[in-house]
Design a protein around this motif. Structure first.
Motif, PDB file in Angstrom:
ATOM      1  N   GLY A 101     -13.574  -3.350 -11.717  1.00  0.00           N
ATOM      2  CA  GLY A 101     -12.369  -4.082 -12.097  1.00  0.00           C
ATOM      3  C   GLY A 101     -11.710  -4.722 -10.884  1.00  0.00           C
ATOM      4  N   ARG A 102     -11.618  -3.959  -9.811  1.00  0.00           N
ATOM      5  CA  ARG A 102     -11.051  -4.496  -8.566  1.00  0.00           C
ATOM      6  C   ARG A 102     -11.917  -5.630  -8.025  1.00  0.00           C
ATOM      7  NH1 ARG A 102      -6.918  -1.973  -5.928  1.00  0.00           N
ATOM      8  NH2 ARG A 102      -6.236  -0.015  -6.828  1.00  0.00           N
ATOM      9  N   LEU A 103     -13.229  -5.445  -8.075  1.00  0.00           N
ATOM     10  CA  LEU A 103     -14.140  -6.483  -7.603  1.00  0.00           C
ATOM     11  C   LEU A 103     -13.973  -7.761  -8.433  1.00  0.00           C
ATOM     12  CD1 LEU A 103     -16.342  -7.116  -5.561  1.00  0.00           C
ATOM     13  CD2 LEU A 103     -18.006  -6.158  -7.167  1.00  0.00           C
ATOM     14  N   MET A 104     -13.857  -7.620  -9.738  1.00  0.00           N
ATOM     15  CA  MET A 104     -13.643  -8.780 -10.609  1.00  0.00           C
ATOM     16  C   MET A 104     -12.299  -9.432 -10.312  1.00  0.00           C
ATOM     17  SD  MET A 104     -14.648 -10.787 -13.031  1.00  0.00           S
ATOM     18  CE  MET A 104     -15.868 -10.090 -14.115  1.00  0.00           C
ATOM     19  N   PHE A 105     -11.275  -8.614 -10.111  1.00  0.00           N
ATOM     20  CA  PHE A 105      -9.945  -9.118  -9.813  1.00  0.00           C
ATOM     21  C   PHE A 105      -9.962  -9.931  -8.523  1.00  0.00           C
ATOM     22  CE2 PHE A 105      -5.299  -8.275  -9.042  1.00  0.00           C
ATOM     23  CZ  PHE A 105      -4.858  -8.883 -10.187  1.00  0.00           C
ATOM     24  N   GLU A 106     -10.610  -9.389  -7.490  1.00  0.00           N
ATOM     25  CA  GLU A 106     -10.723 -10.101  -6.221  1.00  0.00           C
ATOM     26  C   GLU A 106     -11.509 -11.408  -6.380  1.00  0.00           C
ATOM     27  OE1 GLU A 106     -12.398  -7.270  -3.484  1.00  0.00           O
ATOM     28  OE2 GLU A 106     -10.626  -5.984  -3.629  1.00  0.00           O
ATOM     29  N   THR A 107     -12.549 -11.382  -7.185  1.00  0.00           N
ATOM     30  CA  THR A 107     -13.338 -12.591  -7.446  1.00  0.00           C
ATOM     31  C   THR A 107     -12.457 -13.670  -8.073  1.00  0.00           C
ATOM     32  OG1 THR A 107     -15.362 -11.292  -7.703  1.00  0.00           O
ATOM     33  CG2 THR A 107     -15.355 -13.492  -8.682  1.00  0.00           C
ATOM     34  N   CYS A 108     -11.645 -13.279  -9.038  1.00  0.00           N
ATOM     35  CA  CYS A 108     -10.748 -14.239  -9.692  1.00  0.00           C
ATOM     36  C   CYS A 108      -9.688 -14.776  -8.736  1.00  0.00           C
ATOM     37  CB  CYS A 108     -10.088 -13.599 -10.913  1.00  0.00           C
ATOM     38  SG  CYS A 108     -11.200 -13.380 -12.311  1.00  0.00           S
ATOM     39  N   LEU A 109      -9.105 -13.912  -7.927  1.00  0.00           N
ATOM     40  CA  LEU A 109      -8.081 -14.364  -6.982  1.00  0.00           C
ATOM     41  C   LEU A 109      -8.669 -15.327  -5.952  1.00  0.00           C
ATOM     42  CD1 LEU A 109      -6.056 -11.072  -6.408  1.00  0.00           C
ATOM     43  CD2 LEU A 109      -5.360 -13.083  -7.729  1.00  0.00           C
ATOM     44  N   GLN A 110      -9.872 -15.051  -5.482  1.00  0.00           N
ATOM     45  CA  GLN A 110     -10.528 -15.967  -4.539  1.00  0.00           C
ATOM     46  C   GLN A 110     -10.814 -17.312  -5.203  1.00  0.00           C
ATOM     47  OE1 GLN A 110     -10.983 -15.785  -1.261  1.00  0.00           O
ATOM     48  NE2 GLN A 110      -9.824 -13.888  -1.379  1.00  0.00           N
ATOM     49  N   ALA A 111     -11.266 -17.288  -6.446  1.00  0.00           N
ATOM     50  CA  ALA A 111     -11.523 -18.538  -7.172  1.00  0.00           C
ATOM     51  C   ALA A 111     -10.238 -19.333  -7.334  1.00  0.00           C
ATOM     52  CB  ALA A 111     -12.143 -18.235  -8.539  1.00  0.00           C
ATOM     53  N   GLN A 127       0.355  -0.480 -22.528  1.00  0.00           N
ATOM     54  CA  GLN A 127      -0.636   0.578 -22.717  1.00  0.00           C
ATOM     55  C   GLN A 127      -1.696   0.583 -21.612  1.00  0.00           C
ATOM     56  OE1 GLN A 127       0.428  -1.647 -24.971  1.00  0.00           O
ATOM     57  NE2 GLN A 127       0.192  -0.928 -27.072  1.00  0.00           N
ATOM     58  N   LEU A 128      -1.872  -0.532 -20.913  1.00  0.00           N
ATOM     59  CA  LEU A 128      -2.929  -0.661 -19.904  1.00  0.00           C
ATOM     60  C   LEU A 128      -2.400  -0.248 -18.522  1.00  0.00           C
ATOM     61  CD1 LEU A 128      -4.456  -4.005 -21.195  1.00  0.00           C
ATOM     62  CD2 LEU A 128      -5.216  -1.667 -21.670  1.00  0.00           C
ATOM     63  N   LYS A 129      -1.988   0.998 -18.426  1.00  0.00           N
ATOM     64  CA  LYS A 129      -1.330   1.506 -17.219  1.00  0.00           C
ATOM     65  C   LYS A 129      -2.219   1.409 -15.968  1.00  0.00           C
ATOM     66  CE  LYS A 129       1.705   4.594 -19.824  1.00  0.00           C
ATOM     67  NZ  LYS A 129       2.435   3.473 -20.285  1.00  0.00           N
ATOM     68  N   ALA A 130      -3.497   1.715 -16.092  1.00  0.00           N
ATOM     69  CA  ALA A 130      -4.398   1.658 -14.928  1.00  0.00           C
ATOM     70  C   ALA A 130      -4.514   0.230 -14.422  1.00  0.00           C
ATOM     71  CB  ALA A 130      -5.770   2.223 -15.280  1.00  0.00           C
ATOM     72  N   ALA A 131      -4.618  -0.723 -15.333  1.00  0.00           N
ATOM     73  CA  ALA A 131      -4.717  -2.133 -14.934  1.00  0.00           C
ATOM     74  C   ALA A 131      -3.433  -2.583 -14.244  1.00  0.00           C
ATOM     75  CB  ALA A 131      -5.002  -3.000 -16.154  1.00  0.00           C
ATOM     76  N   ILE A 132      -2.301  -2.213 -14.796  1.00  0.00           N
ATOM     77  CA  ILE A 132      -1.016  -2.603 -14.202  1.00  0.00           C
ATOM     78  C   ILE A 132      -0.895  -2.034 -12.785  1.00  0.00           C
ATOM     79  CG2 ILE A 132       1.496  -2.327 -14.409  1.00  0.00           C
ATOM     80  CD1 ILE A 132       0.966  -2.429 -17.532  1.00  0.00           C
ATOM     81  N   HIS A 133      -1.363  -0.814 -12.605  1.00  0.00           N
ATOM     82  CA  HIS A 133      -1.352  -0.213 -11.261  1.00  0.00           C
ATOM     83  C   HIS A 133      -2.203  -1.039 -10.289  1.00  0.00           C
ATOM     84  CE1 HIS A 133      -1.195   2.753  -8.097  1.00  0.00           C
ATOM     85  NE2 HIS A 133      -2.509   2.729  -8.042  1.00  0.00           N
ATOM     86  N   VAL A 134      -3.352  -1.514 -10.737  1.00  0.00           N
ATOM     87  CA  VAL A 134      -4.205  -2.355  -9.882  1.00  0.00           C
ATOM     88  C   VAL A 134      -3.466  -3.640  -9.529  1.00  0.00           C
ATOM     89  CG1 VAL A 134      -6.330  -3.737  -9.816  1.00  0.00           C
ATOM     90  CG2 VAL A 134      -6.391  -1.398 -10.686  1.00  0.00           C
ATOM     91  N   TYR A 135      -2.846  -4.275 -10.511  1.00  0.00           N
ATOM     92  CA  TYR A 135      -2.109  -5.519 -10.254  1.00  0.00           C
ATOM     93  C   TYR A 135      -1.021  -5.292  -9.201  1.00  0.00           C
ATOM     94  CZ  TYR A 135      -4.151  -6.567 -14.867  1.00  0.00           C
ATOM     95  OH  TYR A 135      -4.999  -6.729 -15.930  1.00  0.00           O
ATOM     96  N   GLU A 136      -0.281  -4.201  -9.365  1.00  0.00           N
ATOM     97  CA  GLU A 136       0.783  -3.886  -8.403  1.00  0.00           C
ATOM     98  C   GLU A 136       0.201  -3.666  -7.008  1.00  0.00           C
ATOM     99  OE1 GLU A 136       3.863  -1.691 -11.515  1.00  0.00           O
ATOM    100  OE2 GLU A 136       2.363  -0.490 -10.441  1.00  0.00           O
ATOM    101  N   SER A 137      -0.942  -3.013  -6.918  1.00  0.00           N
ATOM    102  CA  SER A 137      -1.544  -2.731  -5.612  1.00  0.00           C
ATOM    103  C   SER A 137      -1.995  -4.009  -4.901  1.00  0.00           C
ATOM    104  CB  SER A 137      -2.717  -1.759  -5.753  1.00  0.00           C
ATOM    105  OG  SER A 137      -3.854  -2.399  -6.285  1.00  0.00           O
ATOM    106  N   TYR A 138      -2.188  -5.091  -5.664  1.00  0.00           N
ATOM    107  CA  TYR A 138      -2.558  -6.385  -5.083  1.00  0.00           C
ATOM    108  C   TYR A 138      -1.341  -7.271  -4.811  1.00  0.00           C
ATOM    109  CZ  TYR A 138      -7.570  -5.809  -5.311  1.00  0.00           C
ATOM    110  OH  TYR A 138      -8.852  -5.384  -5.075  1.00  0.00           O
ATOM    111  N   GLY A 139      -0.150  -6.705  -4.989  1.00  0.00           N
ATOM    112  CA  GLY A 139       1.056  -7.446  -4.648  1.00  0.00           C
ATOM    113  C   GLY A 139       1.678  -8.232  -5.788  1.00  0.00           C
ATOM    114  N   PHE A 140       1.211  -8.032  -6.999  1.00  0.00           N
ATOM    115  CA  PHE A 140       1.844  -8.701  -8.142  1.00  0.00           C
ATOM    116  C   PHE A 140       3.208  -8.061  -8.388  1.00  0.00           C
ATOM    117  CE2 PHE A 140      -2.223 -10.489  -8.755  1.00  0.00           C
ATOM    118  CZ  PHE A 140      -2.082 -11.568  -9.612  1.00  0.00           C
ATOM    119  N   LYS A 141       4.190  -8.913  -8.645  1.00  0.00           N
ATOM    120  CA  LYS A 141       5.557  -8.464  -8.894  1.00  0.00           C
ATOM    121  C   LYS A 141       5.891  -8.648 -10.372  1.00  0.00           C
ATOM    122  CE  LYS A 141       6.290  -7.830  -4.499  1.00  0.00           C
ATOM    123  NZ  LYS A 141       5.832  -6.545  -4.029  1.00  0.00           N
ATOM    124  N   HIS A 142       6.647  -7.703 -10.893  1.00  0.00           N
ATOM    125  CA  HIS A 142       7.052  -7.763 -12.299  1.00  0.00           C
ATOM    126  C   HIS A 142       8.100  -8.852 -12.513  1.00  0.00           C
ATOM    127  CE1 HIS A 142       5.042  -4.133 -13.906  1.00  0.00           C
ATOM    128  NE2 HIS A 142       5.087  -3.751 -12.638  1.00  0.00           N
TER     129      HIS A 142
END
Length: 163
Positions: A101-111, A127-142
């Motif tokens: 998931g992180r690898l895919m996320f990084e691929t999308c951000l680079q694109a 409900q997607l708590k794990a995904a939201i945690h990943v987004y936050e770890s990449y600097g996404f702000k609510h």
């Protein structure tokens, strides 16, 4: 499934049915509303055709012909031209919590950066708590409210990041 056989690549027409099934299964698994979400989007059954413009891309994770997940980048509908949206990022339980998931996320951000976008927006379900945690770890702000016009009125999490 072998780590050496898993690849991230752009979607092909023959991937449509498999990625649609993965997307729809996640909604049932996590009890996410079906209306006002990607589940009911017209493009979900035809993902390849929906990501063929110069300023968008959809990637899948494949293992020996089996699609295990995907995610894409598109301009944020009815918003500023330099803001994209990460869309339809869903994965089979077979590859969750293994770093794909992180690898895919990084691929999308680079694109998104290569396409010249200045900001990246996303919507999610609480409900997607794990995904939201990943987004936050990449600097996404609510955000306090949705941006653009995605039609996903059942999503209650909105986030953005400068690229």
């Amino acid at each position: 499934m072998c780590k050496d056989t898993i690849v991230i690549r752009e979607i092909k027409p023959e991937d449509n049915a498999q990625i649609e099934a993965i997307i729809r299964a996640c909604f049932h698994e996590f009890k996410i509303p079906l209306e006002g979400t990607a589940y009911s989007d017209n493009e979900t059954p035809r993902m390849f055709e929906s990501y063929q413009n110069i300023n968008d891309v959809y990637y899948v994770i494949e293992d020996n012909g089996v699609i295990l997940g995907g995610a894409g980048i598109k301009p944020l509908k009815d918003f500023e031209a330099d803001v994209c949206e990460i869309q339809k990022m869903y994965f089979s339980p077979k590859i969750r919590n293994k770093g794909y998931g992180r690898l895919m996320f990084e691929t999308c951000l680079q694109a998104a950066k290569k396409m010249g976008y200045k900001q990246c927006y996303l919507e999610s379900a609480s409900q997607l708590k794990a995904a939201i945690h990943v987004y936050e770890s990449y600097g996404f702000k609510h955000l306090k409210e949705a941006l653009g016009n995605t039609g996903h009125y059942s999503c209650s999490v909105w986030m953005i990041k400068d690229l």
